[in-house]
Design a protein around this motif. Structure first.
Motif, PDB file in Angstrom:
ATOM      1  N   SER A  37       0.833  -1.204   0.000  1.00 15.98           N
ATOM      2  CA  SER A  37       0.000   0.000   0.000  1.00 15.98           C
ATOM      3  C   SER A  37       0.869   1.256   0.000  1.00 15.98           C
ATOM      4  O   SER A  37       0.612   2.211  -0.744  1.00 15.98           O
ATOM      5  N   THR A  38       1.924   1.260   0.823  1.00  9.76           N
ATOM      6  CA  THR A  38       2.855   2.390   0.819  1.00  9.76           C
ATOM      7  C   THR A  38       3.516   2.541  -0.542  1.00  9.76           C
ATOM      8  O   THR A  38       3.635   3.654  -1.089  1.00  9.76           O
ATOM      9  N   TYR A  39       3.952   1.430  -1.087  1.00  9.70           N
ATOM     10  CA  TYR A  39       4.595   1.408  -2.417  1.00  9.70           C
ATOM     11  C   TYR A  39       3.672   2.022  -3.462  1.00  9.70           C
ATOM     12  O   TYR A  39       4.103   2.858  -4.279  1.00  9.70           O
ATOM     13  N   ALA A  40       2.400   1.652  -3.428  1.00 10.35           N
ATOM     14  CA  ALA A  40       1.435   2.201  -4.385  1.00 10.35           C
ATOM     15  C   ALA A  40       1.165   3.679  -4.119  1.00 10.35           C
ATOM     16  O   ALA A  40       1.005   4.471  -5.057  1.00 10.35           O
ATOM     17  N   ASP A  41       1.117   4.064  -2.855  1.00 10.19           N
ATOM     18  CA  ASP A  41       0.892   5.476  -2.518  1.00 10.19           C
ATOM     19  C   ASP A  41       2.037   6.352  -3.025  1.00 10.19           C
ATOM     20  O   ASP A  41       1.813   7.473  -3.494  1.00 10.19           O
ATOM     21  N   ILE A  42       3.260   5.849  -2.925  1.00  6.24           N
ATOM     22  CA  ILE A  42       4.417   6.598  -3.429  1.00  6.24           C
ATOM     23  C   ILE A  42       4.358   6.690  -4.948  1.00  6.24           C
ATOM     24  O   ILE A  42       4.658   7.741  -5.532  1.00  6.24           O
ATOM     25  N   ALA A  43       3.960   5.605  -5.596  1.00  7.86           N
ATOM     26  CA  ALA A  43       3.802   5.644  -7.059  1.00  7.86           C
ATOM     27  C   ALA A  43       2.793   6.706  -7.457  1.00  7.86           C
ATOM     28  O   ALA A  43       3.046   7.524  -8.354  1.00  7.86           O
ATOM     29  N   LEU A  44       1.655   6.702  -6.802  1.00 11.41           N
ATOM     30  CA  LEU A  44       0.612   7.685  -7.120  1.00 11.41           C
ATOM     31  C   LEU A  44       1.142   9.103  -6.950  1.00 11.41           C
ATOM     32  O   LEU A  44       0.971   9.960  -7.831  1.00 11.41           O
ATOM     33  N   ALA A  45       1.803   9.363  -5.825  1.00 13.63           N
ATOM     34  CA  ALA A  45       2.328  10.712  -5.572  1.00 13.63           C
ATOM     35  C   ALA A  45       3.373  11.095  -6.609  1.00 13.63           C
ATOM     36  O   ALA A  45       3.393  12.234  -7.106  1.00 13.63           O
ATOM     37  N   GLY A  46       4.249  10.164  -6.967  1.00 20.29           N
ATOM     38  CA  GLY A  46       5.293  10.456  -7.951  1.00 20.29           C
ATOM     39  C   GLY A  46       4.722  10.751  -9.326  1.00 20.29           C
ATOM     40  O   GLY A  46       5.161  11.688 -10.007  1.00 20.29           O
ATOM     41  N   TYR A  47       3.732   9.973  -9.725  1.00 22.64           N
ATOM     42  CA  TYR A  47       3.132  10.225 -11.032  1.00 22.64           C
ATOM     43  C   TYR A  47       2.257  11.483 -11.012  1.00 22.64           C
ATOM     44  O   TYR A  47       2.174  12.192 -12.023  1.00 22.64           O
ATOM     45  N   GLU A  48       1.644  11.789  -9.880  1.00 22.72           N
ATOM     46  CA  GLU A  48       0.901  13.055  -9.772  1.00 22.72           C
ATOM     47  C   GLU A  48       1.845  14.243  -9.909  1.00 22.72           C
ATOM     48  O   GLU A  48       1.531  15.225 -10.601  1.00 22.72           O
ATOM     49  N   ASP A  49       3.014  14.170  -9.244  1.00 22.57           N
ATOM     50  CA  ASP A  49       3.992  15.251  -9.383  1.00 22.57           C
ATOM     51  C   ASP A  49       4.512  15.333 -10.820  1.00 22.57           C
ATOM     52  O   ASP A  49       4.735  16.428 -11.352  1.00 22.57           O
ATOM     53  N   SER A  50       4.710  14.182 -11.444  1.00 26.16           N
ATOM     54  CA  SER A  50       5.154  14.169 -12.838  1.00 26.16           C
ATOM     55  C   SER A  50       4.109  14.803 -13.744  1.00 26.16           C
ATOM     56  O   SER A  50       4.453  15.561 -14.672  1.00 26.16           O
ATOM     57  N   LEU A  51       2.850  14.509 -13.495  1.00 28.08           N
ATOM     58  CA  LEU A  51       1.772  15.097 -14.288  1.00 28.08           C
ATOM     59  C   LEU A  51       1.709  16.609 -14.087  1.00 28.08           C
ATOM     60  O   LEU A  51       1.554  17.370 -15.055  1.00 28.08           O
ATOM     61  N   ALA A  52       1.845  17.056 -12.856  1.00 28.70           N
ATOM     62  CA  ALA A  52       1.787  18.499 -12.588  1.00 28.70           C
ATOM     63  C   ALA A  52       2.909  19.230 -13.325  1.00 28.70           C
ATOM     64  O   ALA A  52       2.686  20.298 -13.922  1.00 28.70           O
ATOM     65  N   THR A  53       4.109  18.669 -13.316  1.00 29.77           N
ATOM     66  CA  THR A  53       5.217  19.337 -14.001  1.00 29.77           C
ATOM     67  C   THR A  53       5.087  19.216 -15.518  1.00 29.77           C
ATOM     68  O   THR A  53       5.528  20.103 -16.253  1.00 29.77           O
ATOM     69  N   ALA A  54       4.463  18.135 -16.004  1.00 30.61           N
ATOM     70  CA  ALA A  54       4.217  18.016 -17.446  1.00 30.61           C
ATOM     71  C   ALA A  54       3.199  19.055 -17.903  1.00 30.61           C
ATOM     72  O   ALA A  54       3.308  19.608 -19.008  1.00 30.61           O
TER      73      ALA A  54
END
Length: 421
Positions: A37-54
């Motif tokens: 669950s932590t692993y997935a939460d970090i993935a979500l946060a990382g891809y959300e940050d990637s989307l925001a910068t994109a």
């Protein structure tokens, strides 16, 4: 620029400080489901940050297209560099997650034959035995022949890039989409070899130069696709997303496969040792922008993130929870301490590459022939990645997952003579 050299180093120092914080103590090892669950939460946060910068990059590209100038081009370049910081940290999710692997080539495929996209210097050559589209130059040519069929490229759209040009003719080097296609369109070729300097595409390529409108259309189409693709991956890691749902079946092997393969075969081997062996700037990951030092650094941070169960978001907040580190520590505290030390050592060695680059010696100069000191700094980071892989392999054995974890190899590490054949 969004981040000056000193600001980049300050951000690295913050991440290092937070990453070095001790893992929270648990009375017992966390349940595997909680670690995933932590692993997935970090993935979500990382891809959300990637989307925001994109999205910020897309807005900067809109501004460049609307009013080409030195200032708007510089702003778009800075936005591209900023977008690499969160995305590179998500690369630890490759290899262990098929959904990510099936998607990754659309956003970060590398290297690319840039002659497919736009004009190139005569030194690039005019043909390739392995790629019929080596100098197709879709920006200059509204009609193309792909696999013997005529393709209408009069309108450069996201669909043209994704459906007809990406890996056209089955050639992996025909990279038409993603970060590196955008990078090439913002910087142009880096013709400096292992000397100082990155690409120097002029802003007039988007105003008075030949095919400026089509070049702008291509850049916008690629940026639009990048945002769409990252939106797709964010959705895959939400509460009901497909990537999150697939984790229970794969278990901790997903984490270890990603950590080991990114560390060894991908970064230490394909992205670093190969270029060092050949002293070849064409093997540099962010070769047009001279941003490779940042990409390598954040790959190392990404591996550390998933092991410790902690990710520092762009706004400074922290996503953290039960971790693989705690699972390993419960079974073998000495091994956990060893792995944590190895991961921190690699990050430190990557930071040495960053500091050198921020001081004026870009990564392609560091791998240049005859630069013994620069070569040694790069080799030290490679050695760190190899050492942490050995620790990861011991963790795989400790958890009896050898039959489920395969770590990617690289000839440049395991059979370097093959590189020169």
């Amino acid at each position: 620029m969004i981040q000056s050299g000193s600001r980049v180093l300050r951000r690295l120092a913050v991440i290092l400080c937070l990453s070095a914080m001790p893992v929270a103590a648990y009375a017992a090892a966390p349940a595997e489901a909680d670690v995933l669950s932590t692993y997935a939460d970090i993935a979500l946060a990382g891809y959300e940050d990637s989307l925001a910068t994109a999205k910020a990059l897309d807005a900067a590209i809109d501004a460049l297209i609307a009013a080409p100038s030195e200032e708007t081009l510089a702003a778009a370049r800075a936005a591209w560099k900023a977008s690499r910081i969160p995305y590179q940290q998500t690369e630890a999710y490759r290899f262990g997650n098929p959904i990510v692997d099936d998607w990754e080539g659309r956003v970060n495929a590398w290297p690319l034959d840039e002659g497919l996209i736009d004009y190139v210097d005569p030194s690039y050559g005019s043909e390739s035995d392995s790629n019929p589209l080596y100098v197709a130059n879709v920006i200059a040519n509204p009609k193309l022949s792909i696999g013997g069929a005529e393709v209408d490229a009069s309108q450069i759209t996201p669909e043209l890039l994704q459906d007809r040009l990406q890996e056209a003719d089955g050639v992996e080097a025909n990279v038409a989409t993603g970060y590196h296609a955008i990078e090439f369109l913002l910087w142009g070729q880096d013709l400096n070899g292992t000397g100082p300097g990155a690409g120097v595409r002029p802003y007039t390529d988007y105003s008075t130069a030949e095919h400026a409108d089509r070049r702008a259309a291509y850049l916008k189409a690629a940026s639009t696709l990048l945002v769409r693709d990252l939106e797709e991956m964010v959705a895959n890691w939400t509460a009901d997303g497909a990537a999150r749902a697939a984790l229970p079946e794969m278990g901790l092997s997903a984490i270890l496969t990603g950590m080991g393969s990114l560390s060894f075969g991908e970064v230490a081997g394909q992205r670093m040792k190969l270029g060092l062996l050949l002293h070849d700037p064409e093997e540099e990951h962010d070769c047009f922008s001279d941003n490779t030092h940042i990409s390598h650094y954040y790959d190392a941070v990404g591996v550390q993130n998933v092991y410790l169960g902690r990710y520092v978001r762009l706004d400074g907040s922290v996503v953290e929870g039960p971790s693989l580190a705690q699972v390993i520590a419960d079974k073998d505290a000495a091994l956990d301490g060893e792995i944590q030390a190895q991961l921190a050592d690699t990050v430190d060695k990557m930071q040495a590459i960053v500091a050198r680059a921020e001081g004026g010696e870009a990564y392609d100069q560091q791998i240049g022939e005859g630069n013994d000191e620069g070569n040694a700094v790069v080799q030290a980071a490679i050695d760190g990645l190899i050492a942490q892989t050995r620790g990861i392999e011991r963790a795989v054995a400790l958890l009896n997952l050898a039959d489920k974890v395969t770590i990617e190899d690289s000839d440049s590490l395991s059979n370097p003579d093959a590189v020169f054949e």
